[in-house]
Design a protein around this motif. Structure first.
Motif, mmCIF file in Angstrom:
data_model
loop_
_atom_site.group_PDB
_atom_site.id
_atom_site.type_symbol
_atom_site.label_atom_id
_atom_site.label_comp_id
_atom_site.label_asym_id
_atom_site.label_seq_id
_atom_site.Cartn_x
_atom_site.Cartn_y
_atom_site.Cartn_z
ATOM 1 N N ASP A 46 -15.580 -14.290 -40.120
ATOM 2 C CA ASP A 46 -15.287 -15.714 -39.917
ATOM 3 C C ASP A 46 -13.839 -15.958 -39.499
ATOM 4 O O ASP A 46 -13.160 -16.856 -40.025
ATOM 5 C CB ASP A 46 -15.598 -16.514 -41.192
ATOM 6 C CG ASP A 46 -17.073 -16.466 -41.550
ATOM 7 O OD1 ASP A 46 -17.904 -16.510 -40.628
ATOM 8 O OD2 ASP A 46 -17.387 -16.373 -42.759
ATOM 9 N N ALA A 47 -13.358 -15.143 -38.580
ATOM 10 C CA ALA A 47 -12.026 -15.265 -37.980
ATOM 11 C C ALA A 47 -10.887 -14.961 -38.953
ATOM 12 O O ALA A 47 -9.721 -15.188 -38.629
ATOM 13 C CB ALA A 47 -11.828 -16.643 -37.361
ATOM 14 N N ASP A 48 -11.200 -14.419 -40.131
ATOM 15 C CA ASP A 48 -10.162 -13.998 -41.073
ATOM 16 C C ASP A 48 -9.799 -12.546 -40.744
ATOM 17 O O ASP A 48 -10.381 -11.599 -41.284
ATOM 18 C CB ASP A 48 -10.679 -14.115 -42.507
ATOM 19 C CG ASP A 48 -9.593 -13.830 -43.544
ATOM 20 O OD1 ASP A 48 -8.529 -13.267 -43.179
ATOM 21 O OD2 ASP A 48 -9.802 -14.149 -44.732
ATOM 22 N N LEU A 49 -8.833 -12.363 -39.844
ATOM 23 C CA LEU A 49 -8.510 -11.030 -39.361
ATOM 24 C C LEU A 49 -7.767 -10.200 -40.393
ATOM 25 O O LEU A 49 -7.806 -8.957 -40.333
ATOM 26 C CB LEU A 49 -7.707 -11.120 -38.062
ATOM 27 C CG LEU A 49 -8.435 -11.800 -36.893
ATOM 28 C CD1 LEU A 49 -7.657 -11.609 -35.602
ATOM 29 C CD2 LEU A 49 -9.855 -11.278 -36.735
ATOM 30 N N ASP A 50 -7.099 -10.838 -41.344
ATOM 31 C CA ASP A 50 -6.484 -10.076 -42.433
ATOM 32 C C ASP A 50 -7.560 -9.432 -43.304
ATOM 33 O O ASP A 50 -7.436 -8.270 -43.714
ATOM 34 C CB ASP A 50 -5.590 -10.988 -43.288
ATOM 35 C CG ASP A 50 -4.302 -11.365 -42.574
ATOM 36 O OD1 ASP A 50 -3.859 -10.599 -41.689
ATOM 37 O OD2 ASP A 50 -3.719 -12.425 -42.910
ATOM 38 N N ALA A 51 -8.629 -10.193 -43.572
ATOM 39 C CA ALA A 51 -9.752 -9.639 -44.335
ATOM 40 C C ALA A 51 -10.428 -8.525 -43.545
ATOM 41 O O ALA A 51 -10.822 -7.500 -44.113
ATOM 42 C CB ALA A 51 -10.755 -10.743 -44.668
ATOM 43 N N ALA A 52 -10.548 -8.707 -42.241
ATOM 44 C CA ALA A 52 -11.151 -7.674 -41.396
ATOM 45 C C ALA A 52 -10.307 -6.407 -41.406
ATOM 46 O O ALA A 52 -10.847 -5.290 -41.478
ATOM 47 C CB ALA A 52 -11.305 -8.191 -39.968
ATOM 48 N N LEU A 53 -8.987 -6.558 -41.348
ATOM 49 C CA LEU A 53 -8.086 -5.403 -41.361
ATOM 50 C C LEU A 53 -8.230 -4.630 -42.666
ATOM 51 O O LEU A 53 -8.318 -3.390 -42.671
ATOM 52 C CB LEU A 53 -6.647 -5.876 -41.173
ATOM 53 C CG LEU A 53 -5.564 -4.783 -41.139
ATOM 54 C CD1 LEU A 53 -5.769 -3.859 -39.960
ATOM 55 C CD2 LEU A 53 -4.176 -5.434 -41.072
ATOM 56 N N ALA A 54 -8.274 -5.354 -43.776
ATOM 57 C CA ALA A 54 -8.436 -4.700 -45.079
ATOM 58 C C ALA A 54 -9.781 -3.988 -45.158
ATOM 59 O O ALA A 54 -9.881 -2.877 -45.699
ATOM 60 C CB ALA A 54 -8.313 -5.744 -46.198
ATOM 61 N N ALA A 55 -10.814 -4.608 -44.596
ATOM 62 C CA ALA A 55 -12.146 -4.008 -44.623
ATOM 63 C C ALA A 55 -12.199 -2.738 -43.781
ATOM 64 O O ALA A 55 -12.849 -1.760 -44.153
ATOM 65 C CB ALA A 55 -13.179 -5.016 -44.129
ATOM 66 N N VAL A 56 -11.522 -2.737 -42.641
ATOM 67 C CA VAL A 56 -11.486 -1.553 -41.783
ATOM 68 C C VAL A 56 -10.824 -0.394 -42.517
ATOM 69 O O VAL A 56 -11.309 0.745 -42.494
ATOM 70 C CB VAL A 56 -10.735 -1.855 -40.469
ATOM 71 C CG1 VAL A 56 -10.363 -0.573 -39.733
ATOM 72 C CG2 VAL A 56 -11.588 -2.750 -39.572
#
Length: 301
Positions: free
Chosen positions: A262-272
């Motif tokens: 949902d466009a939360d790229l900080d959350a995406a970075l942590a998930a990666v």
């Protein structure tokens, strides 16, 4: 926030903002790391090649619709000035360079005329260019970044590499909570008049990992000895080298992660970062399990 731009208002090019840039760099670090951990050496290639280099790969026979070329301006008259945002056909003197639509070409040209070990592995990232019939933001761009892991050597080596990274891609996507479908692709890779083309029809040489049923964000590709023959790359035995590659479209991964989180790229970075740690640990455990006699330890990296 990213900025999309392009000719005639088409969203064909992307300038990535700081958050998106961090995420793309992390994705590239992850994918490059898979190759390096498997013994690959990293090389760097230019974003364009002489036309004869790409022509030897049948690029302009099999993919003319995707091709972009670059040439110098004819400055002998006034026609070199752009009109309404574009140069006319008479403004370019010679298109001597071609813009590649895949990254792996640089690996084969690097080894052209040389000899490689049976288990050679390289990785590289480059800009790719595609003249698409339509564009769709980060999902489909005129210019995008592609990381590849390229295997050169014996045929069994190329197939083991594809099997290994197929498992790694699927495990990584699962750890991210992303559902990918592995589907055969119908790209006309080989000329229609040869044995390789017939083999491609009988057995797919390319599989895509698709998100949402239509967006390919990674692929595994086997070329047999096509590039080995075209570039004169040989093994110690004198046989032409076989090749295969694993490709990752970085902006397409960014598009998928942007949607998924949902466009939360900080959350995406942590998930990666978390997903890579999980899959790396799983791969290490697989590598420690002895393979049955006559089998390869697929999944080890």
């Amino acid at each position: 926030m990213n900025r999309l731009t392009g000719s005639d208002g088409a969203p064909a090019l992307a300038i990535l903002g700081p958050e998106a840039t961090r995420l793309v760099k992390e994705l590239d670090r992850v994918f490059a790391g898979w190759g390096l951990a498997a013994g690959a050496e990293e090389i760097s290639a230019p974003p364009l090649f002489p036309v004869p280099d790409l022509e030897k790969f049948d690029v302009y026979t099999n993919f003319p619709h995707l091709a972009w070329v670059a040439g110098s301006l004819d400055v002998t008259g006034e026609q070199f000035k752009p009109v309404e945002g574009r140069f006319g056909s008479g403004a370019v003197s010679e298109a001597r360079y071609g813009l590649p639509h895949a990254t792996c070409y640089g690996a084969y040209l690097f080894h052209e005329g040389g000899q490689v070990a049976d288990d050679t592995l390289v990785t590289l990232v480059n800009r790719c260019f595609r003249n698409e019939d339509h564009y769709g933001g980060l999902r489909r761009l005129a210019s995008f970044q592609m990381r590849e892991i390229v295997a050169l050597g014996s045929f069994p080596h190329t197939q083991e590499v594809l099997a290994r990274f197929t498992g790694r891609i699927q495990a990584f996507a699962a750890a991210l909570g992303i559902e990918l479908a592995k589907v055969p692709a119908g790209d006309p890779f080989f000329r229609n008049d040869g044995g390789r083309a017939l083999m491609q029809k009988l057995s797919p040489v390319k599989y895509e990992f698709q998100y949402g049923g239509d967006l390919a964000i990674a692929s595994v590709n086997t070329h047999r000895n096509f590039f080995g023959e075209r570039c004169g790359i040989r093994l110690a035995s004198g046989e032409h080298a076989y090749t295969a590659c694993v490709a990752f479209g970085l902006e397409r991964w960014l598009a998928v992660l942007t949607e998924h989180f949902d466009a939360d790229l900080d959350a995406a970075l942590a998930a990666v970062r978390k997903a890579e740690k999980v899959t790396a640990e799983a791969a290490a455990e697989t590598a420690e399990v002895p393979a049955a006699p006559g089998t390869a330890a697929v999944g080890a990296s």
